[in-house]
Design an enzyme around this catalytic site. Sequence first.
Site, mmCIF file in Angstrom:
data_model
loop_
_atom_site.group_PDB
_atom_site.id
_atom_site.type_symbol
_atom_site.label_atom_id
_atom_site.label_comp_id
_atom_site.label_asym_id
_atom_site.label_seq_id
_atom_site.Cartn_x
_atom_site.Cartn_y
_atom_site.Cartn_z
ATOM 1 N N ASP A 28 -0.343 5.327 0.892
ATOM 2 C CA ASP A 28 -0.321 6.076 1.816
ATOM 3 C C ASP A 28 -0.583 5.609 3.087
ATOM 4 O O ASP A 28 -1.357 4.678 3.465
ATOM 5 C CB ASP A 28 -1.856 7.020 1.543
ATOM 6 C CG ASP A 28 -1.473 7.751 0.404
ATOM 7 O OD1 ASP A 28 -0.662 8.780 0.432
ATOM 8 O OD2 ASP A 28 -2.031 7.298 -0.794
ATOM 9 N N ASP A 48 0.614 -1.215 0.078
ATOM 10 C CA ASP A 48 -0.174 -0.055 -0.068
ATOM 11 C C ASP A 48 1.009 1.238 -0.072
ATOM 12 O O ASP A 48 2.194 1.171 0.227
ATOM 13 C CB ASP A 48 -0.799 0.200 1.312
ATOM 14 C CG ASP A 48 -1.498 1.159 1.569
ATOM 15 O OD1 ASP A 48 -2.322 1.572 0.633
ATOM 16 O OD2 ASP A 48 -1.371 1.690 2.570
HETATM 17 O O1 LIG Z 1 -8.219 10.444 6.034
HETATM 18 C C1 LIG Z 1 -8.113 9.918 4.679
HETATM 19 N N1 LIG Z 1 -6.852 9.183 4.406
HETATM 20 C C2 LIG Z 1 -6.916 8.727 3.064
HETATM 21 C C3 LIG Z 1 -8.136 8.714 2.288
HETATM 22 C C4 LIG Z 1 -8.058 7.876 0.953
HETATM 23 O O2 LIG Z 1 -7.148 6.868 0.875
HETATM 24 C C5 LIG Z 1 -6.458 6.873 -0.093
HETATM 25 C C6 LIG Z 1 -5.015 6.405 0.097
HETATM 26 O O3 LIG Z 1 -5.110 5.237 -0.426
HETATM 27 P P1 LIG Z 1 -3.914 3.812 -0.217
HETATM 28 O O4 LIG Z 1 -3.787 3.901 1.550
HETATM 29 O O5 LIG Z 1 -4.335 2.875 -0.481
HETATM 30 O O6 LIG Z 1 -2.607 4.390 -0.571
HETATM 31 C C7 LIG Z 1 -6.294 8.351 -0.682
HETATM 32 O O7 LIG Z 1 -6.152 8.466 -2.025
HETATM 33 C C8 LIG Z 1 -7.723 8.923 -0.327
HETATM 34 O O8 LIG Z 1 -8.784 8.636 -1.254
HETATM 35 C C9 LIG Z 1 -9.341 9.390 2.814
HETATM 36 O O9 LIG Z 1 -10.146 9.376 2.178
HETATM 37 N N2 LIG Z 1 -9.277 9.963 3.905
#
Ligand SMILES: O=c1[nH]cc([C@@H]2O[C@H](COP(=O)(O)O)[C@@H](O)[C@H]2O)c(=O)[nH]1
Length: 233
Positions: A17, A15
């Site tokens: 973020d 993943d």
């Molecule tokens: O507090 C939040 N964090 C993260 C997201 C969402 O999570 C996604 C990150 O995805 P990943 O963890 O799959 O990389 C971001 O693009 C966003 O759309 C969100 O809506 N709200």
Amino acid sequence: MSANVKANITHVIFDMDGLLLDTEKIYEQVYRGLIEKYGKTYPFELKVNCMGRKASEAAKVIIDHLSLPISIEEWLEVSQKAVLEKFADAKLLPGVDKLIRHLHKHAIPIAVATGSSSTNLKVKATHHGEFFSLFHHILCSGDDPEVKRGKPNPDIFQIAASRFNGETPSPEKVLVFEDSFLGVEAAKAAGMHCVMVPDTRLDRKYTKSATVVLDSIEDLCLTDWGLPSFTDT
Ligand SMILES: O=c1[nH]cc([C@@H]2O[C@H](COP(=O)(O)O)[C@@H](O)[C@H]2O)c(=O)[nH]1
């Protein structure tokens, strides 16, 4: 397989973020600021139900849950502008750089599977271009035409696994790294193993589908997964 080996992993999917990059606090700050303009708050439980989702799906969850008087399009326009201003300073989380370079050096196929869009990835990778080049591929479900349903559906990890060279690895040979509840559910639905590195605030009821839960990637035991240890040359 020896007794303490949980699985013999051949492919690893990360993943982005909150797992590779310290960007969750950016989303939280921006989303909270926007929500507060409407006199509401962004409770952590709501954030848990957004993390990992495509931005448009997360926007719908927030607007519906808080009954905000704003359309999804308006939310996306305002929030996207605000997060993009901050993403260029995104830092890698502890232990990430060492692990990715180690797996790359040992020719373990690695990929990224994120709910983010490719536009946002470009900005997040401003200072990490060489780091992201170590991955075999990066799947951004935010705008990937093949991924119709975001996390917690298994599609993102199944499609990411199918994009490695050669035959698609069977799910039990794939290890997913996630910080979010929805991402862990997606990995489980795909039949893959999952190492979860959750936010310290996350209630343990949201970690049950993870194979292993760690405080930090630095605590990972590679040999548990049949992967080469850091001391292997
Ligand atoms: O507090 C939040 N964090 C993260 C997201 C969402 O999570 C996604 C990150 O995805 P990943 O963890 O799959 O990389 C971001 O693009 C966003 O759309 C969100 O809506 N709200």
